[in-house]
Every structure is written in structure tokens, then in C-alpha cells.
Scaffold this motif. Structure first.
Motif, PDB file in Angstrom:
ATOM      1  N   UNK A 105      -1.472 -80.640 -99.533  1.00  0.00           N
ATOM      2  CA  UNK A 105      -0.946 -81.976 -99.781  1.00  0.00           C
ATOM      3  C   UNK A 105       0.444 -81.864-100.405  1.00  0.00           C
ATOM      4  N   UNK A 106       1.228 -82.955-100.349  1.00  0.00           N
ATOM      5  CA  UNK A 106       2.536 -82.917-100.996  1.00  0.00           C
ATOM      6  C   UNK A 106       2.457 -82.554-102.472  1.00  0.00           C
ATOM      7  N   UNK A 107       1.413 -83.025-103.175  1.00  0.00           N
ATOM      8  CA  UNK A 107       1.275 -82.641-104.580  1.00  0.00           C
ATOM      9  C   UNK A 107       1.150 -81.123-104.712  1.00  0.00           C
ATOM     10  N   UNK A 108       0.393 -80.499-103.806  1.00  0.00           N
ATOM     11  CA  UNK A 108       0.245 -79.041-103.845  1.00  0.00           C
ATOM     12  C   UNK A 108       1.563 -78.341-103.512  1.00  0.00           C
ATOM     13  N   UNK A 109       2.301 -78.893-102.539  1.00  0.00           N
ATOM     14  CA  UNK A 109       3.612 -78.319-102.194  1.00  0.00           C
ATOM     15  C   UNK A 109       4.548 -78.404-103.388  1.00  0.00           C
ATOM     16  N   UNK A 110       4.572 -79.568-104.056  1.00  0.00           N
ATOM     17  CA  UNK A 110       5.475 -79.743-105.200  1.00  0.00           C
ATOM     18  C   UNK A 110       5.055 -78.872-106.378  1.00  0.00           C
ATOM     19  N   UNK A 111       3.752 -78.673-106.550  1.00  0.00           N
ATOM     20  CA  UNK A 111       3.286 -77.765-107.613  1.00  0.00           C
ATOM     21  C   UNK A 111       3.723 -76.340-107.299  1.00  0.00           C
ATOM     22  N   UNK A 112       3.606 -75.933-106.038  1.00  0.00           N
ATOM     23  CA  UNK A 112       4.079 -74.606-105.637  1.00  0.00           C
ATOM     24  C   UNK A 112       5.583 -74.491-105.857  1.00  0.00           C
ATOM     25  N   UNK A 113       6.312 -75.546-105.541  1.00  0.00           N
ATOM     26  CA  UNK A 113       7.761 -75.543-105.740  1.00  0.00           C
ATOM     27  C   UNK A 113       8.108 -75.348-107.210  1.00  0.00           C
ATOM     28  N   UNK A 114       7.402 -76.037-108.098  1.00  0.00           N
ATOM     29  CA  UNK A 114       7.640 -75.865-109.539  1.00  0.00           C
ATOM     30  C   UNK A 114       7.448 -74.400-109.933  1.00  0.00           C
ATOM     31  N   UNK A 115       6.404 -73.767-109.399  1.00  0.00           N
ATOM     32  CA  UNK A 115       6.142 -72.358-109.693  1.00  0.00           C
ATOM     33  C   UNK A 115       7.261 -71.476-109.152  1.00  0.00           C
ATOM     34  N   UNK A 116       7.689 -71.758-107.922  1.00  0.00           N
ATOM     35  CA  UNK A 116       8.755 -70.961-107.310  1.00  0.00           C
ATOM     36  C   UNK A 116      10.091 -71.144-108.034  1.00  0.00           C
ATOM     37  N   UNK A 117      10.323 -72.334-108.566  1.00  0.00           N
ATOM     38  CA  UNK A 117      11.584 -72.621-109.262  1.00  0.00           C
ATOM     39  C   UNK A 117      11.661 -71.906-110.611  1.00  0.00           C
ATOM     40  N   UNK A 118      10.521 -71.694-111.233  1.00  0.00           N
ATOM     41  CA  UNK A 118      10.501 -71.065-112.558  1.00  0.00           C
ATOM     42  C   UNK A 118      11.194 -69.713-112.493  1.00  0.00           C
ATOM     43  N   UNK A 119      12.226 -69.570-113.265  1.00  0.00           N
ATOM     44  CA  UNK A 119      12.932 -68.297-113.345  1.00  0.00           C
ATOM     45  C   UNK A 119      14.013 -68.098-112.303  1.00  0.00           C
ATOM     46  N   UNK A 120      14.150 -69.007-111.315  1.00  0.00           N
ATOM     47  CA  UNK A 120      15.175 -68.824-110.293  1.00  0.00           C
ATOM     48  C   UNK A 120      16.402 -69.690-110.519  1.00  0.00           C
ATOM     49  N   UNK A 121      16.277 -70.692-111.376  1.00  0.00           N
ATOM     50  CA  UNK A 121      17.379 -71.624-111.577  1.00  0.00           C
ATOM     51  C   UNK A 121      17.390 -72.746-110.556  1.00  0.00           C
ATOM     52  N   UNK A 122      16.516 -72.662-109.556  1.00  0.00           N
ATOM     53  CA  UNK A 122      16.426 -73.743-108.570  1.00  0.00           C
ATOM     54  C   UNK A 122      15.724 -74.936-109.205  1.00  0.00           C
ATOM     55  N   UNK A 123      15.955 -76.112-108.647  1.00  0.00           N
ATOM     56  CA  UNK A 123      15.338 -77.334-109.160  1.00  0.00           C
ATOM     57  C   UNK A 123      14.693 -78.092-108.009  1.00  0.00           C
TER      58      UNK A 123
END
Length: 182
Positions: A105-123
Motif C-alpha cells: 500500500x502507499x502507506x507501506x511505500x512511504x514507510x519504506x521511503x522513510x527508512x531509505x531516507x534515514x542517513x542518506x539526506x534524501x527527503x
């Protein structure tokens, strides 16, 4: 790995859905038709289909706005087009399984995105909109129902309007947010 600097004008329009489940292919068909339009330079249109993880990684490239396009069951008449703005808390539509025919679901995609952003500087995107269409059916089968097929041009017009508003750097939500855009 470093990511490009975030461009606050960038908009990603992502068609999601499963073309083998009838009206669930609405998002894919809509972005296919949208790709034939003359798009503003700051907009990118992609067919994500059922590849939610791909969407999360694509968003790491830095977009100010994400427009998800998909079949969205909200109890209206089949073919009703909706424009929904996600709330700031990250939930897109907690009372329904919005866009949930894809295992991610989009919520799961956005949660994954938050995890991927951590430490990369991406937002993650600052603004998330959903252009949805009430499906008539999402049973196995290829092709949209007549009502949903007829809604595709309306959704294309709605998205083109959103993209034009983005050219004017409009930060106010569209008037139709959360309501049928008819």
C-alpha cells in the motif's frame, strides 16, 4: 552514494495498479495517456504498476510532490474521480484500504521511503496527492469497465491542471481535495 540536490519544483506522477485485475489498472492506463501529453519540464510520469518498492527508490531522487493515480474504493458511483490530499501524519486514507490491491500500500511505500531516507539526506515528498477512481470491479480480467474507462480522460485533465498549478508554484490545496472532482 550521494543524491542530487532536491529541486522543490519536481513532481512525480505515478500510476499504480494491476492491469490483470480489471479496474485496478486505472492508474496505469491514466499515466499511459498522460505520457502522450505535453508535460511541464518539472513533471515526470511513470508507470509503477505493482512495483511499490521501485516507487520508494524512485522517490529518493527528490520530488516536492507525489501524485499517485489508482483505483480508489470510497463508496461512490463507479467512474467517480477523486482528488485526495494525504495528511501530514503520513496516512493517506486510514478508514479504507486505499490503493491496496498491490501487496504494498502507499502507506507501506512511504514507510519504506522513510527508512531509505534515514542517513542518506534524501527527503520524502512534501505533498502527496491521490487521483483515484471508484472501480466497478477488480476481479481477474484485462481492461477497464466502461465507467472507469470513461473517467480516464477526466483524470488526465485533472492531473494536467495540477501540473499547471505547480508551474505557478501554487501551495494551496486544490478545491476538490477529498471530494469527487465532478
Amino acid at each position: 552514494m550521494t543524491r542530487p540536490e532536491r529541486n522543490n519544483d519536481r513532481i512525480l506522477v505515478a500510476g499504480v495498479g494491476n492491469i490483470f485485475l480489471g479496474d485496478d489498472g486505472f492508474g496505469v492506463e491514466t499515466v499511459r495517456r498522460l505520457a502522450a501529453e505535453q508535460l511541464p519540464e518539472h513533471a515526470e510520469v511513470v508507470d509503477i504498476g505493482v512495483r511499490g518498492v521501485h516507487l520508494a527508490y524512485q522517490l529518493l531522487d527528490g520530488y516536492d510532490t507525489l501524485v499517485l493515480v489508482d483505483a480508489t474504493a470510497r463508496g461512490g458511483e463507479p467512474g467517480t474521480v477523486y482528488l485526495i490530499e494525504a495528511d501530514g501524519a503520513g496516512g493517506i486514507e486510514p478508514r479504507n484500504a486505499l490503493l491496496d490491491g498491490h501487496r504494498m500500500s502507499p502507506d507501506a511505500v512511504l514507510a519504506l521511503l522513510e527508512t531509505l531516507c534515514a542517513g542518506t539526506g534524501a527527503r520524502p515528498p512534501r505533498r502527496i496527492l491521490v487521483v483515484g477512481c471508484e472501480p466497478a470491479g477488480v476481479e481477474e480480467g484485462i481492461g477497464l469497465s466502461p465507467a472507469v474507462g470513461a473517467a480516464v480522460p477526466e483524470a488526465v485533465r485533472l492531473i494536467m491542471g495540477l501540473l499547471r498549478d505547480g508551474e505557478q508554484e501554487s501551495s494551496a490545496p486544490p478545491a476538490a481535495v477529498g471530494e469527487a472532482a465532478k
